[in-house]
Design an enzyme around this catalytic site. Structure first.
Site, mmCIF file in Angstrom:
data_model
loop_
_atom_site.group_PDB
_atom_site.id
_atom_site.type_symbol
_atom_site.label_atom_id
_atom_site.label_comp_id
_atom_site.label_asym_id
_atom_site.label_seq_id
_atom_site.Cartn_x
_atom_site.Cartn_y
_atom_site.Cartn_z
ATOM 1 N N TYR A 77 0.707 -1.199 -0.353
ATOM 2 C CA TYR A 77 -0.024 0.111 -0.092
ATOM 3 C C TYR A 77 0.780 1.636 0.112
ATOM 4 O O TYR A 77 0.851 2.395 -0.810
ATOM 5 C CB TYR A 77 -1.070 -0.160 0.982
ATOM 6 C CG TYR A 77 -2.011 1.602 1.422
ATOM 7 C CD1 TYR A 77 -2.402 1.667 0.575
ATOM 8 C CD2 TYR A 77 -2.067 1.544 2.177
ATOM 9 C CE1 TYR A 77 -3.136 2.904 0.353
ATOM 10 C CE2 TYR A 77 -1.655 3.325 2.630
ATOM 11 C CZ TYR A 77 -3.055 3.485 1.322
ATOM 12 O OH TYR A 77 -4.109 4.873 1.652
ATOM 13 N N LYS A 81 0.763 3.642 -3.580
ATOM 14 C CA LYS A 81 0.724 5.027 -3.080
ATOM 15 C C LYS A 81 1.802 6.069 -2.825
ATOM 16 O O LYS A 81 1.434 7.417 -3.266
ATOM 17 C CB LYS A 81 0.101 5.204 -1.912
ATOM 18 C CG LYS A 81 -1.307 4.483 -1.411
ATOM 19 C CD LYS A 81 -2.489 5.082 -2.239
ATOM 20 C CE LYS A 81 -3.075 6.606 -2.180
ATOM 21 N NZ LYS A 81 -4.582 7.287 -2.394
#
Length: 284
Positions: A77, A81
């Protein structure tokens, strides 16, 4: 088509999963959105990022936006991102103004992620204090996060009014901003105060960071082999986040966006407790 501002809040969120799945949504999805904005003449893009894009495995105490974006992290993640944020900010031009906000641990009434998961683990006896329990963290109430997004859009509108050669510390386009309540709390004190207010026993059992990280390594190895879609009960990333400081300097957002948190930690917590108590009274 016909839209002047896009708020990009969509993402695949989680601490575990296949890198490809996170990359497809968080990076390829963002690229598609950027292309759509360019094609249809969208003037402003506010990208909802995350403070975990600066994850470096260390405690973060009063960290600011000068920290580099992560390129090494045990969770896909933050990695994906970080790529998305870099590309959004690089896409900033006089025709498409972009900005990235990094709200940290959004919570409040209606939160489907942070508090419900914490309550579920606590009630099942699966929640333990990782480390010495003294780590300080930032959170942001959902209404404060919304305010920050609207202020970011206003700042980008202002950039459109400036000529292309205008510059200065107050120009917000092409930049990232940490967004928090500006009130770092001792994580485990806040969790236990919330549990007590809801009539739940506090968390008292502790596990060292080293032991939790070792369990995380084993869980990650097992989850790569086992045919399961759930998240492991512990990962190296979770262990680090639950044991170390991660709170941030929001002076840039205050100065350049005019951001001032309206809902304090105390007021937001009282509202959340009252809401949960109301849910209990309404249940059969």
């Amino acid at each position: 088509a016909g839209i002047e501002t896009v708020f990009h809040t969509a993402a695949k969120v989680g601490v575990w999963g296949r890198y490809h799945d996170f990359f497809r949504t968080n990076v390829l999805g963002t690229r598609a959105l950027l292309e759509g904005c360019r094609t249809h003449g969208v003037q402003r893009l506010i990208h909802t990022s995350t403070p975990s894009v600066v994850y470096n495995g260390q405690a973060l105490s009063g960290a600011n936006e000068s920290l580099p974006l992560t390129t090494r992290c045990p969770s896909p993640y933050p990695l994906t991102k970080a790529i998305a944020e870099r590309e959004v900010l690089a896409a900033n031009t006089p025709t498409l103004r972009t900005i990235a906000l990094r709200p940290h641990l959004i919570w409040g009434v209606g939160d489907p992620h942070l508090v419900p998961r914490m309550l579920s683990r606590a009630r099942s006896g699966r929640l333990r204090i990782i480390g010495d329990g003294q780590n300080r963290v930032d959170l942001v109430h959902v209404e404060n996060a919304i305010d920050a997004h609207l202020l970011a859009e206003a700042a980008l509108r202002e950039c459109h009014l400036l000529n292309d050669t205008a510059s200065g510390s107050r120009r917000a386009d092409g930049r990232a901003f940490f967004i928090t309540n500006g009130e770092p709390v001792r994580l485990w004190d806040w969790i236990n105060d919330l549990l007590r207010a809801l009539g739940e026993p506090p968390v008292i059992r502790k596990t060292s960071l080293g032991a939790a990280s070792a369990v995380g390594v084993l869980c990650e190895a097992a989850w790569r082999i086992l045919p399961v879609d759930s998240e492991p009960p512990m990962t190296r990333f979770i262990a680090s986040e639950l044991a170390k400081d991660h709170w941030f300097d929001i002076s840039a957002a205050r100065r350049d966006l005019g951001y001032a948190p309206r809902i304090s930690m105390a007021a937001g917590t009282a509202e959340l407790v009252a809401w949960y108590q109301g849910q209990v009274r309404r249940s059969p």
